[in-house]
Design an enzyme around this catalytic site. Structure first.
Site, mmCIF file in Angstrom:
data_model
loop_
_atom_site.group_PDB
_atom_site.id
_atom_site.type_symbol
_atom_site.label_atom_id
_atom_site.label_comp_id
_atom_site.label_asym_id
_atom_site.label_seq_id
_atom_site.Cartn_x
_atom_site.Cartn_y
_atom_site.Cartn_z
ATOM 1 N N SER A 98 6.839 42.791 40.725
ATOM 2 C CA SER A 98 6.011 41.598 40.850
ATOM 3 C C SER A 98 6.391 40.582 39.766
ATOM 4 O O SER A 98 7.511 40.086 39.754
ATOM 5 C CB SER A 98 4.532 42.009 40.787
ATOM 6 O OG SER A 98 3.691 40.951 41.122
ATOM 7 N N HIS A 123 7.355 40.927 45.659
ATOM 8 C CA HIS A 123 6.389 40.654 46.723
ATOM 9 C C HIS A 123 5.735 39.313 46.445
ATOM 10 O O HIS A 123 5.942 38.714 45.396
ATOM 11 C CB HIS A 123 5.361 41.787 46.877
ATOM 12 C CG HIS A 123 4.452 41.985 45.697
ATOM 13 N ND1 HIS A 123 3.536 42.998 45.641
ATOM 14 C CD2 HIS A 123 4.299 41.314 44.529
ATOM 15 C CE1 HIS A 123 2.864 42.945 44.503
ATOM 16 N NE2 HIS A 123 3.315 41.927 43.815
#
Length: 199
Positions: A98, A123
């Site tokens: 992330s 993501h």
């Protein structure tokens, strides 16, 4: 005052890990080894600014082992990396997920590394929303803008298209170190330090 008392006073309130991080800082190595939040972001930003002021021509090495975290805290680190006149070499180890992935890819081109067993996960950003319908609409608009901005920056750093990044980050996208190199998140997979650990 004896030397033992002076040493005890100097190390009061500092545990072994603090002294290790202090020693690394003297070598221009900083470490993100936790979830990204405001506290760690402020610490890393201060370290980058300090090292930049000490010598604006030498590289800073940022080692990342992080599950990600706050987008705003991560963007503070990212903006400080870009603001610094120093090249920021990034090293992915363990997990760079992330916001950890975002910071890894945001290092200076040619100086982004992954250790061989690192796992990298990309993501889309996530956020909790609440409040009135009007508040939720405002938050949703801000979230969409943040998502778009991050996808544009990842595309710029990796060489992938904005559309490809948007598609690939719709769900968790996992990379081995080699796959991250092929995708453009890092430039090199390294197995051992050649020369000093800092650049």
């Amino acid at each position: 005052m004896t030397d033992q008392i002076r040493m005890a006073q100097a190390s009061a309130g500092m545990n072994l890990s603090d002294s290790v991080y202090e020693r690394l800082l003297r070598e221009r190595i900083i470490f993100l080894g936790t979830q990204v939040d405001d506290e760690i972001a402020n610490k890393l930003c201060a370290q980058i600014l300090l090292l930049s002021a000490e010598d604006p021509t030498r590289d800073i090495s940022l080692y990342i082992n992080s599950p990600g975290g706050s987008v705003t805290a991560g963007m503070a680190i990212y903006d400080t990396m870009k603001y610094s006149p120093c090249d920021i070499a990034t090293y992915g180890m363990g997990l760079a997920a992330s916001m950890g992935q975002f910071l890894l890819s945001g290092g200076t081109k040619g100086k982004r590394f992954a250790l061989p067993h690192a796992r990298i996960m990309m993501h889309q950003p996530s956020a909790g929303v609440g409040g009135t319908a009007a508040d939720i609409a405002i938050q949703a608009e801000q979230f969409a803008q943040t998502k778009r901005e991050m996808a544009e920056l990842i595309a710029e750093h990796t060489g992938q298209s904005f559309e490809q990044i948007t598609k690939d980050s719709d769900r968790d996208r996992w990379f081995t170190a080699q796959q991250a190199k092929e995708y453009g998140i890092v430039d090199h997979v390294i197995e051992s330090a050649q020369g000093p650990l800092s650049n």
